[in-house]
Enzyme design. Structure first.
Site, PDB file in Angstrom:
ATOM      1  CG  ASP A 132      -2.059   0.983   1.086  1.00 12.86           C
ATOM      2  OD1 ASP A 132      -2.488   1.223  -0.052  1.00 12.86           O
ATOM      3  OD2 ASP A 132      -2.533   1.491   2.108  1.00 12.86           O
ATOM      4  CG  HIS A 139      -4.371  10.939   2.680  1.00 11.13           C
ATOM      5  ND1 HIS A 139      -5.417  10.956   3.575  1.00 11.13           N
ATOM      6  CD2 HIS A 139      -3.536   9.935   3.087  1.00 11.13           C
ATOM      7  CE1 HIS A 139      -5.243  10.002   4.473  1.00 11.13           C
ATOM      8  NE2 HIS A 139      -4.108   9.374   4.208  1.00 11.13           N
ATOM      9  NE  ARG A 148       4.567  14.811  10.032  1.00  9.67           N
ATOM     10  CZ  ARG A 148       3.920  13.932   9.266  1.00  9.67           C
ATOM     11  NH1 ARG A 148       3.487  12.798   9.778  1.00  9.67           N
ATOM     12  NH2 ARG A 148       3.716  14.165   7.984  1.00  9.67           N
ATOM     13  CD  GLU A 207      -5.475   2.977  -0.179  1.00 12.02           C
ATOM     14  OE1 GLU A 207      -4.722   2.299  -0.918  1.00 12.02           O
ATOM     15  OE2 GLU A 207      -5.295   3.094   1.046  1.00 12.02           O
ATOM     16  CG  ASP A 239      -5.679   0.060   3.313  1.00 17.50           C
ATOM     17  OD1 ASP A 239      -5.710  -1.161   3.574  1.00 17.50           O
ATOM     18  OD2 ASP A 239      -4.762   0.801   3.679  1.00 17.50           O
ATOM     19  CE1 TYR A 250       3.253   7.770  12.726  1.00 19.20           C
ATOM     20  CE2 TYR A 250       1.765   7.640  14.601  1.00 19.20           C
ATOM     21  CZ  TYR A 250       2.584   8.386  13.769  1.00 19.20           C
ATOM     22  OH  TYR A 250       2.730   9.730  13.968  1.00 19.20           O
ATOM     23  CE  LYS A 259      -3.404   2.141   7.175  1.00 15.99           C
ATOM     24  NZ  LYS A 259      -4.271   2.901   6.281  1.00 15.99           N
TER      25      LYS A 259
END
Length: 429
Positions: A132, A139, A148, A207, A239, A250, A259
């Site tokens: 992926d 995005h 962030r 997607e 997804d 992550y 995922k």
């Protein structure tokens, strides 16, 4: 870019808004109700054309065949572009309005033309590997802005290479299968240890995915200007993502259990030949990619109109919550495949490569609920007055996609999944 032959018509009645015109002819794997035998077909209007019967009748003969009385399309895809082209030409000829072979043979039609409503669709290929990517600049910018620094939303490597991760091929599933809400580690309080819980922030990601049609040898990268010849076709991809599991796990190695529980695809593979007339330019890439990613053909993207609908369990009408387009993707499929193999990574026929969430420049074109509801700060109001920040139990997510030009439509159908409650874990028993 190929042109559309607008004079090509079928003896089958095809509505103008049908995804499955004679210009499309996507491949899939189906079985008849109460019949476990799986075989290959193509979609035409509201029908499935049974390719295994055409082979048996001697009307579709390919080098090295037969290929279509099989439970996956891998062998046919692996047989190569000459067979792909011959099959497409033969099928179009048999379905055309000026060819009597099938048009005037009622008994043959009964054998080969089945109603889509009467068959069960299955995963079209055996998927050796699933990757992926993360190739929508909009995005990636949205996510970077949320979590962030808004002034430095993109990480430094994002505009230099197609970022991606290797996912789980074992949980690539077909449209129509239910999705069990995943459970795992969450960390709702940053000052306390994580907890084990059902996911509370279940999301979709709009997607597409491409299917590898020709592999490579280990140690031998695929050149960017040859990459298109290694791609057989495309599907829609949802997804599914567990955002709260993802947030905790992550760092430092990226997506894992958030995922792995379901990557859901549409059952029909639309071939690159069918999509060729809808090719278009990728967005401008700045800085200019390194030489190995620099494509000669600027028209390496596709004008594919995409949408997401959300249907709550208690609702009668679905709400369209996203309208976007594949052409917004910053990195092309060719660049993705080349970068994937540049170190010598081997890819195989049937491998599936996800595009990453496809978001456009406006809020109504964002391709995930994370963005649409902006991390639960702007809940979405649905038809009937219900609101959503993430996906709830009983909700059905429906993704659709098509290309259209000069009155000719080539579509993917849909990928649909309904969310079931999480399993009831009792670790004290």
């Amino acid at each position: 870019m190929s042109t559309i032959d607008s004079t090509l018509t079928s003896f089958i009645d095809i509505k103008a808004d049908s995804d499955f015109s004679i210009h499309n002819l996507p491949y899939g794997i189906f079985s008849v109700a109460k019949d476990s035998v799986r075989r290959a077909g193509v979609a035409i209007s509201e029908h499935v054309l049974d390719l295994s019967v055409l082979e048996t009748e001697g009307l579709l003969s390919l080098q090295g065949g037969p290929y279509f009385d099989q439970p996956t399309l891998n062998a046919f895809i692996d047989s190569g572009p000459d067979n792909w082209a011959h099959a497409r030409t033969t099928i179009q000829t048999l379905l055309s309005s000026d060819n009597a072979t099938l048009r005037d043979d009622a008994e043959l039609q009964k054998k080969v033309l089945l109603k889509q409503a009467d068959v069960t669709m299955h995963l079209p290929v055996q998927v050796p590997g699933f990757t992926d990517f993360y190739s929508s600049k909009e995005h990636a910018t949205n996510v970077g802005t949320m979590f962030r620094d808004p002034n430095n939303a993109l990480l430094p490597n994002w505009t230099e290479m197609p970022v991606g991760y290797n996912g789980r091929a074992s949980t690539v599933i077909v449209s129509g299968m239910d999705i069990v809400r995943p459970s795992g580690q969450l960390k709702p309080n940053p000052d306390e240890r994580p907890i084990f819980s059902a996911c509370k922030r279940l999301d979709f990601e709009l997607e597409t995915a491409f299917i590898v049609g020709k592999g490579n040898r280990i140690g031998q990268p695929i050149a960017v200007d040859e990459a298109a010849s290694h791609i057989f076709g495309m599907v829609l991809l949802n997804d599914w993502s567990a955002r709260d599991i993802q947030k905790w796990e992550y760092v430092p190695l990226g997506p894992f259990n958030a995922k792995t529980f379901a990557s859901q695809v549409s059952p029909w593979i639309v071939t690159m030949e069918a999509l060729a007339p809808f090719s278009t330019a990728c967005p401008a890439q700045e800085p200019k990619p390194l030489a190995y990613l620099n494509e000669k053909d600027s028209d390496s993207s596709f004008d594919i109109i995409l949408s997401v609908e959300l249907l709550p369990e208690e609702a009668e009408t679905a709400t369209v919550i996203c309208k976007t387009n594949f052409k917004y993707m910053y990195w092309s499929m060719a660049q993705q495949l080349t970068h994937h193999t540049i170190t010598g990574c081997k890819v195989e026929v049937g491998d599936m490569m996800g595009s990453g969430t496809i978001s456009g420049p406006t809020p109504d074109s964002y391709g995930s609920m994370l963005e649409i509801a902006w991390n639960a700060t702007k809940p979405v109001t649905l038809e009937g007055g219900a609101t959503r920040s993430f996906i709830e139990d009983g909700d059905t997510v429906i993704m659709k996609g098509y290309s259209e030009k000069d009155g000719i439509r080539v579509g993917f159908g849909e990928v649909r999944g309904t969310v079931l409650p999480a399993l009831d874990f009792n670790f004290n028993e």
